[in-house]
Design a protein around this motif. Structure first.
Motif, short mmCIF file in Angstrom:
data_model
loop_
_atom_site.label_atom_id
_atom_site.label_comp_id
_atom_site.label_asym_id
_atom_site.label_seq_id
_atom_site.Cartn_x
_atom_site.Cartn_y
_atom_site.Cartn_z
N PRO A 91 -58.33 -54.31 48.23
CA PRO A 91 -56.98 -53.89 47.82
C PRO A 91 -56.70 -52.41 48.13
N ILE A 104 -56.58 -52.12 52.18
CA ILE A 104 -55.39 -52.74 52.80
C ILE A 104 -54.13 -51.95 52.47
N SER A 105 -53.92 -51.61 51.20
CA SER A 105 -52.69 -50.91 50.83
C SER A 105 -52.60 -49.52 51.47
N ASN A 106 -53.70 -48.80 51.51
CA ASN A 106 -53.66 -47.46 52.09
C ASN A 106 -53.62 -47.48 53.61
N PHE A 129 -51.95 -49.75 55.25
CA PHE A 129 -50.54 -50.05 55.48
C PHE A 129 -49.70 -48.77 55.35
N ILE A 130 -49.90 -48.01 54.27
CA ILE A 130 -49.14 -46.77 54.06
C ILE A 130 -49.42 -45.77 55.18
N CYS A 167 -54.28 -41.05 52.27
CA CYS A 167 -54.49 -42.48 52.54
C CYS A 167 -55.79 -42.71 53.29
#
Length: 76
Positions: free
Chosen positions: A53, A56-58, A60-61, A38
């Motif tokens: 995108p 943000i997604s990584n 969060f993970i 991540c």
């Protein structure tokens, strides 16, 4: 022969590390390796002229992984 940019190498490395993480049987090992993937994807997102995108997604993970790892190691 291989005309691959540094940015693409980081993306491939992040993908490889992420795939390896899912081969782990121990959930804590999975979370640690997945967090590395991540983090590499976040770097990759910035190298792509800021791909939000991916960032943000990584992020969060990565946060979820850090939360559960912290919770696990504090309860020991």
């Amino acid at each position: 022969m291989f005309d691959i940019s540094v940015t693409e190498w980081v993306g491939y490395l992040a993908s490889l590390v992420l795939m390896i993480s899912f081969l782990m049987k121990n959930i804590n090992t999975l979370r640690i390796i997945n967090s590395t993937g991540c983090l590499l994807f976040v770097v990759y997102g910035f190298m792509l002229a800021t791909s939000w995108p991916i960032i943000i997604s990584n992020t969060f993970i990565l946060g979820v992984n850090v939360y559960y790892l912290t919770k696990h190691f504090r309860n020991r």
